[in-house]
Design an enzyme around this catalytic site. Structure first.
Site, mmCIF file in Angstrom:
data_model
loop_
_atom_site.group_PDB
_atom_site.id
_atom_site.type_symbol
_atom_site.label_atom_id
_atom_site.label_comp_id
_atom_site.label_asym_id
_atom_site.label_seq_id
_atom_site.Cartn_x
_atom_site.Cartn_y
_atom_site.Cartn_z
ATOM 1 N N THR B 158 22.771 38.852 -3.178
ATOM 2 C CA THR B 158 23.578 37.621 -3.141
ATOM 3 C C THR B 158 22.822 36.540 -3.904
ATOM 4 O O THR B 158 22.934 36.455 -5.119
ATOM 5 C CB THR B 158 23.878 37.163 -1.702
ATOM 6 O OG1 THR B 158 22.668 37.094 -0.964
ATOM 7 C CG2 THR B 158 24.855 38.081 -1.020
ATOM 8 N N LYS B 184 17.763 43.422 0.392
ATOM 9 C CA LYS B 184 18.270 42.198 -0.223
ATOM 10 C C LYS B 184 18.125 41.050 0.768
ATOM 11 O O LYS B 184 18.030 41.255 1.981
ATOM 12 C CB LYS B 184 19.708 42.343 -0.674
ATOM 13 C CG LYS B 184 20.745 42.602 0.381
ATOM 14 C CD LYS B 184 21.305 41.417 1.100
ATOM 15 C CE LYS B 184 21.575 40.257 0.175
ATOM 16 N NZ LYS B 184 21.965 39.078 1.024
ATOM 17 N N THR B 195 15.345 40.824 7.324
ATOM 18 C CA THR B 195 16.069 41.028 6.077
ATOM 19 C C THR B 195 17.548 40.830 6.331
ATOM 20 O O THR B 195 18.040 41.036 7.439
ATOM 21 C CB THR B 195 15.892 42.454 5.549
ATOM 22 O OG1 THR B 195 16.624 42.545 4.324
ATOM 23 C CG2 THR B 195 16.459 43.495 6.496
ATOM 24 N N GLU B 282 14.292 31.977 -1.616
ATOM 25 C CA GLU B 282 15.017 30.938 -2.343
ATOM 26 C C GLU B 282 14.068 29.824 -2.783
ATOM 27 O O GLU B 282 13.466 29.144 -1.957
ATOM 28 C CB GLU B 282 16.152 30.398 -1.471
ATOM 29 C CG GLU B 282 17.279 31.431 -1.355
ATOM 30 C CD GLU B 282 18.338 31.073 -0.351
ATOM 31 O OE1 GLU B 282 19.386 31.741 -0.372
ATOM 32 O OE2 GLU B 282 18.135 30.151 0.446
ATOM 33 N N ASN B 406 20.661 26.101 -1.804
ATOM 34 C CA ASN B 406 21.454 26.081 -0.582
ATOM 35 C C ASN B 406 22.472 24.958 -0.549
ATOM 36 O O ASN B 406 23.448 25.023 0.198
ATOM 37 C CB ASN B 406 20.541 26.044 0.639
ATOM 38 C CG ASN B 406 19.965 27.409 0.889
ATOM 39 O OD1 ASN B 406 20.704 28.341 1.158
ATOM 40 N ND2 ASN B 406 18.667 27.533 0.726
ATOM 41 N N SER B 411 29.394 26.658 -4.402
ATOM 42 C CA SER B 411 30.115 26.036 -5.511
ATOM 43 C C SER B 411 29.917 26.808 -6.802
ATOM 44 O O SER B 411 29.241 27.806 -6.843
ATOM 45 C CB SER B 411 29.687 24.584 -5.670
ATOM 46 O OG SER B 411 28.282 24.469 -5.615
#
Lengths: 411, 411
Positions: B158, B184, B195, B282, B406, B411
């Site tokens: 993702t 992932k 995870t 991230e 985040n 969007s």
């Protein structure tokens, strides 16, 4: 950046008879910044305090606890506050420094060292620049005036963008009683204690034991109900001074109507000062009220509220005005309520019913969520459907500026 | 942005006899992205799983638990994984959708629905686009091949910037056993399960009961020891498949030498896949190992490690390469070890002794801390001095990009 917060009008901050405040520039923080505050208290006042529960509590917090224990909160005569250095993680030398500060100030004021309470805020793990601190004391003493609340609110700031101060008056048994307070803090904010520093004074006469109870209760519903980043500081302290200069007879019972009236006023003022910290939270662009209802206990309600208020994913969604509201349900789900039946949970964003029965509410429309998310002030209401206990926590969003401020704090 | 992580070379990913992987573009996530994976398993395999403890667990997680309970982990025949929609917070309809997915895939493969395990990852609180999902199944089935690990690693991503996959071989009783796995996840990452998704297969024969024990132990020391943002997802799942195609006799006792050898290999592979998630966290720019030693219990050691690993102040300091190390001590102090004697705590940054006896180590120099903080991989070692238990947690820093990713995810 602060959310619906303005610097207080000095004229709206009310003097408290028996309290004088003076500030000075001791060059502990940075040149050209007032960084040292001395609060002088007239003889006979009661003082109560609540402090951080962080095990790495700062040296001044340890000294405050000792001095309040020694005196029983009777007849405290001065507070001394510096910014720029937290005197935390400073080992044995830090304790020597905090005690030395009290000795010096006591000598200058002609009082005993245990009648002085020291406070520090700033960088952790750095030694206190004692020479500069002590050299600044005379100037802070001679600057003392009863109208000094606004100056003091300014001088105790660190990463705060605005000073935080408020006053209010309440009539008890026909006597007008006054309360004034200041607070500071913008990061390293979460319960136990939540503010870095808060100082409140009233002209009421209150016994130290009752004052301690009122202070603890006010703190639980204010400074201990906010979070910015979940980091409990090493230095958090809330101090309440009751000078006894009002004509209201001394309050000596916590269950008296007078104590309850004072409690309500104290809690209101403390909430205003605590919410000001959230409104000025590092990088804050939104002020979020998280209200959890229908819990079986206060502990359970607060657990859920804090899980939501601490979630970086929830906080970044608020920053983006993105109604990615599943993140709130996910936080409710991992809050640690092991037997939570998610089908009984309802989620509201202000007046918008977002989720019910484990899923999206059939009437929910994305544009309604979007409308609320764009506001500067938002109430998240979570109804657990398990009991009748509620709790409220105040927080802010997580923005780029939070990262910038904390990545660059020392540079 | 990933820290010392590269996309796996497809040629280094080893086929597992009895496992075929195929991917397809079902247009659930975004156009041009493979978002649907079907893993076909030969008859007779054992399958074990550990899942999120989030009370708002997703519908597919509930169905996985049901199916594993029904079959006892015997003879599972397929996994189906979609990205783009988490099928979480979707109420009764979500469960219907997850079950329908299994029914359809089972019918296409000629197996029973309870032999299929479904997995979803993506946005919460959105209904599953069932038509597109079901329409994609035939293509994913016909794409199946034993060399499909790299494709599958790509298709389950993702916000991941890189696919995560690894293989290893180990010799047990003279027989070479092979393990391959993919994972992932990059946000909403913390223990229980850590995870978003992890799938591992081996050609060993293992009874489902033993496989469950090995899987739980491997998960605790890998996926349950990482954190990126402290958010426990609704969908976290780790699945281990043992196809039994190797010539090694079946492993039916968890305390056998063969089980221990397989446990070691499984844990090593799981750690590699879990650490890959942190390396691709991230916005991550640093890979941080938090090692707590000298604790009285594993629970205590993990509490302290997670307090440090979750602190936004600590994480932003790592991002800034700023040795503002008092923030680590503050986090240790509020970790919840109530009787912690801070004078007994030692803090190291790699080889640099930073703090001791409640304060800065006398030999500590800022430039030494600065040198370590500039590295891409840093070990924070905290010695509590209370016992002999240790725990390790892996995390990353908190950067501007975390907020951007985040805030902009949908969007």
């Amino acid at each position: 950046m602060a959310v619906n917060l303005q610097a207080p009008e000095p004229s709206q901050l009310l003097a408290i008879e028996g309290v004088l405040l003076g500030v000075a520039e001791a060059q502990i923080r940075k040149p050209g910044r007032k960084d040292l505050t001395v609060v002088q208290i007239a003889p006979g006042a009661s003082v109560a305090g609540v402090f951080t529960r962080n095990r790495f509590c700062a040296a001044p917090v340890q000294v405050c606890r000792e001095h309040l224990q020694t005196t029983g909160g009777h007849d405290m005569r001065a507070l001394v506050v510096n910014t720029g250095c937290a005197n935390a993680g400073t080992g044995a030398q830090g304790l020597i420094d905090a005690r030395q500060t009290c000795v010096e100030l006591a000598s200058l004021l002609g009082v005993r060292p245990e009648q002085v309470l020291p406070f520090s805020t700033g960088v952790i793990l750095e030694p206190m620049p004692m020479q500069r601190l002590l050299a600044g004391l005379p100037a802070a003493i001679s600057a003392a005036r009863s109208e000094g609340w606004a100056d003091a609110a300014q001088a105790i700031m660190t990463t705060d963008t605005l000073p935080k101060a408020a006053s209010l008056q309440v009539v008890i048994d026909g006597v007008t009683v006054t309360l004034s307070g200041i607070s500071k803090g913008a990061g390293m904010i979460r319960p136990n204690m939540a503010t870095m520093l808060g100082f409140i004074a009233t002209d009421c006469a209150v016994s130290p034991e009752v004052l301690q109870q009122l202070t603890r209760a006010a703190a639980d519903d204010s400074f201990n109900s906010i979070t910015i980043d979940g980091d409990t500081s090493t230095n958090d302290s809330l101090i309440v001074i009751a000078t006894g200069k009002s004509s209201l007879p001394p309050i000596t019972r916590a269950d008296s109507p007078q104590a309850k009236a004072l409690q309500a006023a104290l809690t209101t003022l403390a909430q205003r000062l605590a919410q000001a910290i959230v409104r000025d939270g590092e990088g804050a662009t939104k002020f979020i009220t998280v209200r959890v209802e229908g819990a079986r206990s206060r502990d359970e309600a607060r657990k859920v509220a804090y899980a939501v208020a601490h979630s970086p994913l929830v906080k970044t969604a608020f920053f983006a005005s993105d109604p990615n509201l599943g993140r709130i349900l996910a936080a409710v789900g991992y809050a640690g309520v092991d037997d939570l039946d998610v089908d009984g949970v309802d989620l509201y964003l202000d007046d918008v019913h977002v989720a019910t029965s484990g899923g999206r509410h059939p009437d929910y429309r994305e544009e309604d969520g979007q409308r609320v998310m764009r506001q500067a002030e938002i109430t998240v209401r979570i109804v657990l459907g398990r009991g009748d206990v509620a709790a409220t926590v105040w927080t802010c969003d997580l923005s780029h500026d939070y990262v910038s401020i904390n990545a660059d704090y020392r540079s």
